[in-house]
Write a protein that holds these residues in place. Structure first.
Motif, PDB file in Angstrom:
ATOM      1  N   UNK A 398      26.527  56.127  37.503  1.00 29.88           N
ATOM      2  CA  UNK A 398      26.727  57.532  37.932  1.00 29.88           C
ATOM      3  C   UNK A 398      28.172  57.795  38.457  1.00 29.88           C
ATOM      4  N   UNK A 399      28.387  58.997  38.469  1.00 30.70           N
ATOM      5  CA  UNK A 399      29.984  59.251  38.988  1.00 30.70           C
ATOM      6  C   UNK A 399      30.175  58.772  40.559  1.00 30.70           C
ATOM      7  N   UNK A 400      31.086  57.712  40.452  1.00 28.70           N
ATOM      8  CA  UNK A 400      31.363  57.486  41.933  1.00 28.70           C
ATOM      9  C   UNK A 400      30.765  56.010  42.008  1.00 28.70           C
ATOM     10  N   UNK A 401      30.365  55.509  41.190  1.00 30.08           N
ATOM     11  CA  UNK A 401      29.738  54.017  41.353  1.00 30.08           C
ATOM     12  C   UNK A 401      30.264  53.194  40.217  1.00 30.08           C
ATOM     13  N   UNK A 402      30.495  51.792  40.657  1.00 33.50           N
ATOM     14  CA  UNK A 402      31.066  50.707  39.839  1.00 33.50           C
ATOM     15  C   UNK A 402      30.304  49.682  40.298  1.00 33.50           C
ATOM     16  N   UNK A 403      30.676  48.385  39.334  1.00 36.85           N
ATOM     17  CA  UNK A 403      29.953  47.055  39.482  1.00 36.85           C
ATOM     18  C   UNK A 403      31.368  46.059  39.883  1.00 36.85           C
ATOM     19  N   UNK A 404      30.615  44.864  40.416  1.00 33.70           N
ATOM     20  CA  UNK A 404      31.420  43.835  41.188  1.00 33.70           C
ATOM     21  C   UNK A 404      31.302  42.850  39.988  1.00 33.70           C
ATOM     22  N   UNK A 410      25.230  36.516  39.677  1.00 40.45           N
ATOM     23  CA  UNK A 410      24.152  35.936  40.488  1.00 40.45           C
ATOM     24  C   UNK A 410      22.913  37.153  40.946  1.00 40.45           C
ATOM     25  N   UNK A 411      23.586  38.404  41.209  1.00 41.26           N
ATOM     26  CA  UNK A 411      22.372  39.539  41.596  1.00 41.26           C
ATOM     27  C   UNK A 411      22.101  40.038  40.561  1.00 41.26           C
ATOM     28  N   UNK A 412      22.643  40.188  39.369  1.00 40.44           N
ATOM     29  CA  UNK A 412      22.036  40.644  38.076  1.00 40.44           C
ATOM     30  C   UNK A 412      21.829  42.275  38.190  1.00 40.44           C
ATOM     31  N   UNK A 413      22.718  42.697  39.046  1.00 39.67           N
ATOM     32  CA  UNK A 413      22.628  44.294  39.234  1.00 39.67           C
ATOM     33  C   UNK A 413      24.242  44.859  39.391  1.00 39.67           C
ATOM     34  N   UNK A 414      24.091  45.890  38.426  1.00 42.37           N
ATOM     35  CA  UNK A 414      25.399  46.896  38.260  1.00 42.37           C
ATOM     36  C   UNK A 414      25.208  48.188  39.063  1.00 42.37           C
ATOM     37  N   UNK A 415      26.239  48.670  38.836  1.00 43.87           N
ATOM     38  CA  UNK A 415      26.415  50.197  39.500  1.00 43.87           C
ATOM     39  C   UNK A 415      25.950  50.138  40.847  1.00 43.87           C
ATOM     40  N   UNK A 416      26.461  49.070  41.657  1.00 47.61           N
ATOM     41  CA  UNK A 416      26.219  49.067  43.204  1.00 47.61           C
ATOM     42  C   UNK A 416      27.085  49.032  43.998  1.00 47.61           C
ATOM     43  N   UNK A 417      28.425  49.127  43.529  1.00 48.14           N
ATOM     44  CA  UNK A 417      29.623  49.495  44.376  1.00 48.14           C
ATOM     45  C   UNK A 417      30.226  50.806  44.614  1.00 48.14           C
ATOM     46  N   UNK A 418      30.373  51.140  45.837  1.00 52.15           N
ATOM     47  CA  UNK A 418      30.793  52.690  45.747  1.00 52.15           C
ATOM     48  C   UNK A 418      32.277  52.641  45.733  1.00 52.15           C
ATOM     49  N   UNK A 427      36.265  54.506  38.844  1.00 52.75           N
ATOM     50  CA  UNK A 427      37.468  53.843  39.451  1.00 52.75           C
ATOM     51  C   UNK A 427      37.328  52.636  38.501  1.00 52.75           C
ATOM     52  N   UNK A 428      37.822  52.897  37.426  1.00 51.11           N
ATOM     53  CA  UNK A 428      37.973  51.645  36.516  1.00 51.11           C
ATOM     54  C   UNK A 428      38.823  50.632  37.162  1.00 51.11           C
ATOM     55  N   UNK A 429      39.985  50.941  37.378  1.00 46.46           N
ATOM     56  CA  UNK A 429      40.686  49.913  37.952  1.00 46.46           C
ATOM     57  C   UNK A 429      40.302  49.227  38.997  1.00 46.46           C
ATOM     58  N   UNK A 430      39.938  49.576  40.179  1.00 44.43           N
ATOM     59  CA  UNK A 430      39.345  48.826  41.477  1.00 44.43           C
ATOM     60  C   UNK A 430      38.812  49.907  42.271  1.00 44.43           C
ATOM     61  N   UNK A 431      37.807  49.445  43.147  1.00 43.49           N
ATOM     62  CA  UNK A 431      37.411  50.462  44.079  1.00 43.49           C
ATOM     63  C   UNK A 431      38.240  50.861  44.988  1.00 43.49           C
ATOM     64  N   UNK A 432      38.398  52.181  45.259  1.00 39.18           N
ATOM     65  CA  UNK A 432      39.585  52.753  46.179  1.00 39.18           C
ATOM     66  C   UNK A 432      40.478  53.641  45.446  1.00 39.18           C
TER      67      UNK A 432
END
Length: 737
Positions: A398-404, A410-418, A427-432
């Motif tokens: 969703x808009x405003x979320x990215x993955x680490x 290890x977590x198996x979770x995407x789209x969990x970083x603001x 924020x394709x380059x990096x968060x912020x």
């Protein structure tokens, strides 16, 4: 005479004579005796009366009150208590079950109880009143009932198979011999025998005994019988543990336990027992019961591994080689459906055993209920997003979320970083680092509302909303207030949303409408050097009904692009001024005209305008459907309107002008710069048409057909043309009153 209901009546014959002519003792009369036997079982007694001619008034019956008691003097022939007491000379001896004379010279003894050998009783205990006799209904067992020659033991089907004693002759098939009597309750050995055809017997499950239910408190005064059954107060069905096929059904029944296979508890038998263990005489031990169950229902061959020995349940103590069965009484043992292959999970699902059942969970990369459906989906969890679906099956955040990527494995979770962009940018380059702010937001972190919108761009602040100014907001001020949405109005409009015209203007500015300046007398508008780079545009007009009391027959409007009311100097480039006359204008020819001059007009001494060379347009008519545009290049444009206000016909005109000084574009080769209309280009702060074209939109050839040069009819003299940009507005024309 007989006394009935306190009234004396004389009994007479039909001929009027006395009923009994001679009342002295010894005279005999023939009467008819009628008896009524009550066999309804309602408890009412039978009656007997003497009947004569019922047509006589004053009563027709003589009851036993008129009769003298019967005395025969011979009592040995009476075989029952009631028959004995029907003779007033007799009494019934219950201990001997004989009828004896009450008074005689040779009195026969009647002891209170049966005589014991060697002992006698000199007293007589006779029953003299019929109510003291033992009736058939008073017998509670078949043996005592059938020993009475006047009673029989019968089955009453309306009382759930209960037995009862009654006078003989009531029902066919009744028992009259004690040898045919059924067993009493305490002589019945099984539950089915105890409850068969009797509502007076009850079966005690814990004591495994049949007892007379009316004597429950006497039989078990301390509640030794914990569980009992009878055919009246409970379900008339004896408990059979062996008839229950599953452990769940087995443990629902009191004093039934489950003997199950250790590796597969679904194989086993339900047997009698309790907390202490199995107590069923039909089976030697639990292992034998499991072996019998396994032989009756062979277990299908599976590749399931053996069950671990640390199973948490009570194990029955067997020999070392017989630890294959387990006794369960409080709860059923856990069945490992997953290990035994007794589950119905989907092929792409994993079976997970639970204490009482099992669960099916789709494997990673699949979704569904685990039993019927396990459809392919993204391999990782899309926490704040969704799966793209076939064929890529990738998470779309969703808009405003990215993955680490560092924690994804290890977590198996995407789209969990603001992203840190207040959920208004990726924020394709990096968060912020926000890529491109959306939703009318701007700023390094999309924390502000863009010009032309208002509200709060921060996360949870409600977002930014476009200004609602009907197209008349001032772009230099951001169109509207960034918090309240109050519009900064231009184009001669006013109001919170620029929805009305300023005083001295008329029109409907809503939905990008136009406010026209009312032409009254003389109006002059000069440009200033400080705003030379600002586009200058407006609208003017005249409509009937706004002239003064004396009436206004003409108006003059002059616009200069310089600070002085005069044309541009030689070799000075002037921005062109275009004037568009809208088709909603109504000017009746020969009465009203609109004149447009490229410069200042000249008037004759009598006030009439002169048709000089700088007149670039004269308009009248009411049937025009398209706008007409003229262009002034001298730096001054004049509009003169004269009208015959004495006419009652609606008349007036609406027009718009546009003066454009453009800003230099960063791309010199760009065709049709954003600051110039049509195909014009901004050069030196002015909009210029490409070579060979001209007109307000640079859409007209400068030398049509090369001015007939091939036929030697003319020569094309190419000069540099300036063009103006025009703003067309169609408004409703005001009607005359």
């Amino acid at each position: 005479a007989a006394q009935q209901e306190k009234e004396l009546k004389l009994l007479v014959r039909p001929d009027g004579n006395r009923l009994f002519s001679n009342l002295t003792r010894g005279n005999h009369y023939l009467v008819q005796a009628e008896g009524y036997l009550n066999n309804s079982g309602s408890g009412q007694t039978s009656e007997m009366a003497l009947i004569w001619n019922r047509t006589l008034p004053g009563g027709s019956e003589i009851s036993f009150l008129f009769l003298e008691p019967y005395r025969s003097g011979s009592c040995s022939g009476y075989m029952s208590c009631l028959a004995c007491l029907s003779d007033q000379s007799c009494g019934w001896c219950p201990s001997l079950s004989r009828c004896l004379l009450r008074d005689s010279l040779d009195l026969e003894y009647c002891p209170e109880t049966e005589m014991v050998e060697g002992k006698g009783d000199s007293q007589r205990h006779l029953l003299l009143a019929p109510q003291h006799c033992t009736l058939c209904e008073d017998y509670r067992d078949c043996s005592a009932c059938t020993q009475d020659p006047y009673c029989e033991w019968q089955i009453n089907s309306s009382k759930k198979g209960d037995f009862q004693c009654s006078r003989r002759g009531r029902l066919e098939g009744s028992i009259r011999d004690s040898n045919g009597c059924p067993k009493v309750c305490n002589q019945r050995n099984t539950c089915s025998e105890c409850l068969s055809n009797s509502s007076q017997c009850a079966w005690c499950e814990s004591a495994q005994a049949c007892f007379y239910f009316a004597a429950y408190l006497t039989k078990y005064p301390y509640g030794e019988c914990r569980d009992w059954y009878d055919s009246v107060h409970s379900v008339p069905q004896c408990k059979q543990c062996s008839a229950l096929n599953t452990c769940t059904e087995c443990l629902r029944t009191f004093q039934c336990g489950w003997c199950g296979d250790y590796n597969n508890p679904t194989i086993g038998k339900c047997l009698r027992g309790d907390w202490a263990g199995m107590d069923d005489p039909s089976v030697y031990n639990c292992s034998v019961a499991v072996a019998e169950a396994r032989a009756a229902n062979p277990e299908p061959q599976t590749s399931a591994p053996p069950r671990p020995l640390e199973m948490e349940m009570e194990m029955e103590i067997f020999d070392d080689e017989e630890k294959d069965a387990v006794w369960s009484y409080p709860t059923c043992p856990d069945v490992e459906e997953c290990r035994l292959g007794l589950h119905n999970c989907h092929p792409f699902a994993t079976c997970i055993n639970t204490p009482t059942s099992y669960e099916c969970h789709c494997e990673r990369g699949y979704t569904g209920d685990g039993t019927l459906h396990c459809n392919q989906t993204c391999y990782n969890e899309c926490r704040e997003g969704q799966c793209s679906g076939s064929p890529r099956f990738e998470c779309e955040c969703s808009l405003g979320w990215t993955s680490d990527p560092a924690t994804l494995v290890l977590s198996g979770v995407e789209c969990d970083v603001d992203c840190g962009c207040n959920f208004h940018s990726t924020c394709i380059t990096a968060p912020g680092i926000c890529d491109e702010c959306q939703d009318w937001t701007t700023g390094p972190h999309c924390e502000h509302c863009r010009p032309g919108s208002f509200g709060s761009a921060l996360a949870g602040g409600g977002g930014c909303v476009p200004c609602e100014c009907n197209g008349h907001g001032d772009p230099l001020q951001g169109y509207c207030h960034n918090l309240t949405g109050q519009c900064y109005c231009t184009h001669n409009t006013q109001g919170p949303h620029c929805e009305s015209c300023l005083p001295g203007y008329y029109g409907d500015p809503r939905n990008n409408g136009t406010c026209y300046r009312q032409c009254q007398g003389r109006s002059v508008l000069l440009s200033s050097t400080s705003s030379s780079t600002i586009p200058l545009s407006s609208s003017l007009g005249w409509r009937s009904g706004t002239e003064g009391k004396g009436g206004l027959s003409h108006c003059l409007w002059v616009l200069s692009v310089t600070e002085k009311l005069g044309p541009c100097k030689p070799k000075q480039l002037c921005p062109p001024v275009a004037l568009t006359l809208h088709p909603d204008s109504h000017t009746y020819c020969k009465n009203s005209y609109v004149y447009v001059f490229d410069g200042l007009p000249r008037f004759l001494p009598n006030g009439v305008v002169r048709s000089d060379h700088n007149l670039i347009g004269a308009f009248c008519g009411t049937t025009r459907t398209q706008p007409i545009t003229v262009e002034a290049t001298s730096g001054v444009i004049s509009v003169y309107f004269e009208a015959n206000v004495s006419s009652n016909k609606p008349q007036g005109f609406n027009a718009s002008f546009w003066v454009r000084r453009c800003q230099q574009s960063s791309d010199e080769d760009e065709e049709g710069s954003a600051v110039c209309a049509g195909g014009a280009q901004c050069q030196g702060g002015l909009c210029r048409c490409p070579q060979g074209s001209g007109g307000p939109y640079c859409d007209r050839p400068m030398c049509p057909q090369d001015c007939g040069a091939t036929e030697e009819r003319g020569v094309c003299n190419v000069v540099s043309f300036l063009v103006g940009t025009f703003y067309f507005n169609l408004i409703n024309f005001g009607e005359l009153d």
